[in-house]
Every structure is written in structure tokens, then in C-alpha cells.
Design a protein around this motif. Structure first.
Motif, mmCIF file in Angstrom:
data_model
loop_
_atom_site.group_PDB
_atom_site.id
_atom_site.type_symbol
_atom_site.label_atom_id
_atom_site.label_comp_id
_atom_site.label_asym_id
_atom_site.label_seq_id
_atom_site.Cartn_x
_atom_site.Cartn_y
_atom_site.Cartn_z
ATOM 1 N N ASN A 1 -31.395 48.019 74.737
ATOM 2 C CA ASN A 1 -30.392 48.130 73.686
ATOM 3 C C ASN A 1 -29.722 46.764 73.504
ATOM 4 N N PRO A 2 -29.267 46.454 72.302
ATOM 5 C CA PRO A 2 -28.611 45.160 72.075
ATOM 6 C C PRO A 2 -27.324 45.032 72.884
ATOM 7 N N SER A 3 -27.065 43.821 73.357
ATOM 8 C CA SER A 3 -25.799 43.543 74.021
ATOM 9 C C SER A 3 -24.740 43.287 72.952
ATOM 10 N N ASP A 4 -23.475 43.268 73.356
ATOM 11 C CA ASP A 4 -22.381 43.098 72.394
ATOM 12 C C ASP A 4 -22.525 41.825 71.558
ATOM 13 N N ASP A 5 -23.002 40.745 72.166
ATOM 14 C CA ASP A 5 -23.091 39.474 71.433
ATOM 15 C C ASP A 5 -24.321 39.376 70.524
ATOM 16 N N GLU A 6 -25.193 40.377 70.532
ATOM 17 C CA GLU A 6 -26.365 40.374 69.655
ATOM 18 C C GLU A 6 -26.117 41.090 68.329
ATOM 19 N N TRP A 7 -24.976 41.739 68.191
ATOM 20 C CA TRP A 7 -24.645 42.437 66.946
ATOM 21 C C TRP A 7 -24.037 41.472 65.952
ATOM 22 N N HIS A 8 -24.412 41.627 64.669
ATOM 23 C CA HIS A 8 -23.897 40.793 63.584
ATOM 24 C C HIS A 8 -23.335 41.702 62.494
ATOM 25 N N THR A 9 -22.172 41.351 61.994
ATOM 26 C CA THR A 9 -21.551 42.131 60.926
ATOM 27 C C THR A 9 -22.428 42.062 59.681
ATOM 28 N N ALA A 10 -22.788 43.226 59.175
ATOM 29 C CA ALA A 10 -23.620 43.333 57.976
ATOM 30 C C ALA A 10 -22.747 43.799 56.811
ATOM 31 N N GLU A 11 -23.369 43.967 55.668
ATOM 32 C CA GLU A 11 -22.648 44.451 54.488
ATOM 33 C C GLU A 11 -23.471 45.531 53.809
ATOM 34 N N TRP A 12 -22.781 46.326 53.000
ATOM 35 C CA TRP A 12 -23.442 47.399 52.266
ATOM 36 C C TRP A 12 -23.897 46.901 50.904
ATOM 37 N N ALA A 13 -25.085 47.319 50.509
ATOM 38 C CA ALA A 13 -25.611 47.119 49.158
ATOM 39 C C ALA A 13 -26.224 48.457 48.768
ATOM 40 N N ASP A 14 -25.446 49.284 48.093
ATOM 41 C CA ASP A 14 -25.824 50.664 47.778
ATOM 42 C C ASP A 14 -26.027 51.437 49.082
ATOM 43 N N ASP A 15 -27.171 52.069 49.277
ATOM 44 C CA ASP A 15 -27.424 52.841 50.502
ATOM 45 C C ASP A 15 -28.192 52.011 51.532
ATOM 46 N N THR A 16 -28.005 50.711 51.488
ATOM 47 C CA THR A 16 -28.713 49.806 52.376
ATOM 48 C C THR A 16 -27.720 48.878 53.059
ATOM 49 N N ALA A 17 -27.891 48.707 54.363
ATOM 50 C CA ALA A 17 -27.140 47.678 55.075
ATOM 51 C C ALA A 17 -27.979 46.410 55.010
ATOM 52 N N ARG A 18 -27.337 45.265 54.860
ATOM 53 C CA ARG A 18 -28.106 44.037 54.788
ATOM 54 C C ARG A 18 -27.423 42.921 55.571
ATOM 55 N N LEU A 19 -28.285 42.022 56.085
ATOM 56 C CA LEU A 19 -27.836 40.884 56.874
ATOM 57 C C LEU A 19 -28.678 39.682 56.468
ATOM 58 N N LEU A 20 -28.015 38.589 56.131
ATOM 59 C CA LEU A 20 -28.730 37.370 55.766
ATOM 60 C C LEU A 20 -29.260 36.713 57.042
ATOM 61 N N ILE A 21 -30.576 36.481 57.082
ATOM 62 C CA ILE A 21 -31.188 35.813 58.228
ATOM 63 C C ILE A 21 -31.984 34.613 57.736
ATOM 64 N N GLY A 22 -32.122 33.613 58.583
ATOM 65 C CA GLY A 22 -32.934 32.462 58.239
ATOM 66 C C GLY A 22 -32.235 31.150 58.515
ATOM 67 N N PRO A 23 -32.964 30.055 58.389
ATOM 68 C CA PRO A 23 -32.455 28.746 58.787
ATOM 69 C C PRO A 23 -31.430 28.120 57.841
ATOM 70 N N ASP A 24 -31.302 28.624 56.630
ATOM 71 C CA ASP A 24 -30.372 28.035 55.666
ATOM 72 C C ASP A 24 -29.135 28.893 55.467
ATOM 73 N N GLY A 25 -28.317 29.022 56.518
ATOM 74 C CA GLY A 25 -27.059 29.739 56.410
ATOM 75 C C GLY A 25 -27.101 31.194 56.803
ATOM 76 N N GLY A 26 -28.198 31.648 57.387
ATOM 77 C CA GLY A 26 -28.277 33.041 57.835
ATOM 78 C C GLY A 26 -27.415 33.289 59.064
ATOM 79 N N ALA A 27 -27.126 34.546 59.315
ATOM 80 C CA ALA A 27 -26.343 34.925 60.497
ATOM 81 C C ALA A 27 -27.085 34.572 61.778
#
Length: 96
Positions: free
Chosen positions: A38-64
């Protein structure tokens, strides 16, 4: 899902709420981990809602987070009103 390591984009996790439950204002977090635990506390990232989908920006150019090549497990945590804090394994992600 397969995403190139050089791409910065939203990772989308579909969420189906129980009938009559509005999750729009509920806090949501996403964890992307390379291990089987299971993920540890420091592996969780705040996401956002987009309709019925949670989303998280990932990647080398400003991702979480920036991921290297490999296979990852994607987890979601939703804290709806009430006593529950729901954590689920949402699927897998391959970075190539």
C-alpha cells in the motif's frame, strides 16, 4: 495505460460513486507506486476532479511526479462526507 516517460499529461482515474453520493467536493488523492505494498503517506498526491474522474498531472514538465520507465500500480483515495475514507487499487500504468 501506457505513457511515454517524456510526456507531461493528466493521469485519469474514473470514479463511480454510490447512488445519491456527490463526490465533487470530496478530497481526492492519487498514488503511483512501483512496489506491491500500500502507498505510504508521502506517496500520495492531491488530485482534482474533472467530472466523474480524478486526475493528477504527471511528467517532467511540471507534473506532481516524474516517473521513469517501468510498471506502476495506481491507487486512489477519496474522503467523502461521513466516517469513510475509501482507498482502492485503481489499476496499472506503464511508463516507456
Amino acid at each position: 495505460m501506457v505513457i511515454p516517460a517524456t510526456s507531461t499529461e493528466y493521469l485519469h482515474v474514473p470514479v463511480t460513486a454510490p447512488a445519491g453520493t456527490d463526490l465533487t467536493g470530496a478530497p481526492v488523492k492519487i498514488a503511483v507506486v512501483a512496489h506491491g505494498d500500500n502507498p505510504s503517506d508521502d506517496e500520495w498526491h492531491t488530485a482534482e476532479w474533472a467530472d466523474d474522474t480524478a486526475r493528477l498531472l504527471i511528467g517532467p514538465d511540471g507534473g506532481a511526479l516524474t516517473l521513469t520507465r517501468g510498471t506502476y500500480r495506481v491507487w486512489i483515495s477519496v474522503d467523502p462526507p461521513g466516517a469513510e475514507n475509501i482507498v482502492r487499487l485503481a489499476g496499472s500504468l506503464t511508463i516507456n
